[in-house]
Motif scaffolding. Structure first.
Motif, mmCIF file in Angstrom:
data_model
loop_
_atom_site.group_PDB
_atom_site.id
_atom_site.type_symbol
_atom_site.label_atom_id
_atom_site.label_comp_id
_atom_site.label_asym_id
_atom_site.label_seq_id
_atom_site.Cartn_x
_atom_site.Cartn_y
_atom_site.Cartn_z
ATOM 1 N N ALA A 34 92.403 -4.679 39.700
ATOM 2 C CA ALA A 34 93.931 -4.511 39.891
ATOM 3 C C ALA A 34 94.594 -3.545 38.568
ATOM 4 O O ALA A 34 95.293 -2.658 39.050
ATOM 5 N N LEU A 35 93.992 -3.724 37.611
ATOM 6 C CA LEU A 35 94.539 -2.689 36.519
ATOM 7 C C LEU A 35 93.918 -1.505 36.689
ATOM 8 O O LEU A 35 94.681 -0.322 36.207
ATOM 9 N N GLU A 36 92.789 -1.352 37.200
ATOM 10 C CA GLU A 36 92.203 -0.005 37.214
ATOM 11 C C GLU A 36 92.985 0.765 38.443
ATOM 12 O O GLU A 36 93.326 1.921 38.409
ATOM 13 N N TRP A 37 93.428 -0.095 39.517
ATOM 14 C CA TRP A 37 94.424 0.408 40.539
ATOM 15 C C TRP A 37 95.761 1.010 39.851
ATOM 16 O O TRP A 37 96.233 2.157 40.201
ATOM 17 N N VAL A 38 96.352 0.155 38.998
ATOM 18 C CA VAL A 38 97.312 0.533 38.303
ATOM 19 C C VAL A 38 97.432 1.749 37.485
ATOM 20 O O VAL A 38 98.086 2.855 37.813
ATOM 21 N N MET A 39 96.189 1.953 36.950
ATOM 22 C CA MET A 39 95.852 3.279 36.240
ATOM 23 C C MET A 39 95.706 4.625 37.053
ATOM 24 O O MET A 39 96.149 5.481 36.869
ATOM 25 N N ALA A 40 95.130 4.233 38.184
ATOM 26 C CA ALA A 40 95.131 5.355 39.339
ATOM 27 C C ALA A 40 96.276 5.829 39.655
ATOM 28 O O ALA A 40 96.646 7.064 39.880
ATOM 29 N N GLU A 41 97.252 4.870 39.637
ATOM 30 C CA GLU A 41 98.408 5.235 40.542
ATOM 31 C C GLU A 41 99.356 5.822 39.496
ATOM 32 O O GLU A 41 99.937 6.602 39.733
ATOM 33 N N VAL A 42 99.317 5.424 37.935
ATOM 34 C CA VAL A 42 99.987 6.197 37.247
ATOM 35 C C VAL A 42 99.471 7.559 36.710
ATOM 36 O O VAL A 42 100.389 8.522 36.454
ATOM 37 N N ARG A 43 98.248 7.754 37.100
ATOM 38 C CA ARG A 43 97.598 9.098 36.909
ATOM 39 C C ARG A 43 98.049 10.013 37.939
ATOM 40 O O ARG A 43 97.869 11.269 37.659
ATOM 41 N N ALA A 44 98.367 9.619 39.199
ATOM 42 C CA ALA A 44 98.536 10.366 40.219
ATOM 43 C C ALA A 44 100.105 10.678 40.190
ATOM 44 O O ALA A 44 100.864 11.690 40.837
ATOM 45 N N ARG A 45 101.067 10.118 39.174
ATOM 46 C CA ARG A 45 102.304 10.375 39.052
ATOM 47 C C ARG A 45 102.717 11.590 38.115
ATOM 48 O O ARG A 45 101.691 11.805 37.442
ATOM 49 N N PRO A 46 103.763 12.294 38.118
ATOM 50 C CA PRO A 46 104.068 13.307 37.146
ATOM 51 C C PRO A 46 104.329 12.662 35.789
ATOM 52 O O PRO A 46 104.480 11.308 35.737
#
Length: 70
Positions: A34-46
């Motif tokens: 779940a934390l890896e998912w959060v990191m992936a979503e943050v990396r996809a944002r500006p």
């Protein structure tokens, strides 16, 4: 990148990470995914959105910390 492409990419990330979380055996392994998912979503944002996300995650961590105190 077009809106349709961004939506498709986000859907792919969601299904991949959801599958990893569902397939995990240990609750800590599920948390890690779940934390890896959060990191992936943050990396996809500006980059300008990152401080707001950090503040929100910090708020959640503080709440969890306060709840764990006797």
């Amino acid at each position: 990148m077009s809106i349709r492409s961004q939506q498709s990419t986000a859907d792919n990330r969601a299904s991949w990470h959801s599958g990893r979380i569902a397939g995990a055996v240990s609750p800590y392994e599920r948390l890690r995914h779940a934390l890896e998912w959060v990191m992936a979503e943050v990396r996809a944002r500006p980059k300008t959105d990152v401080p707001g996300v950090v503040d929100e995650i910090t708020r959640v961590a503080r709440t969890l910390n306060e709840r764990s105190r006797p």
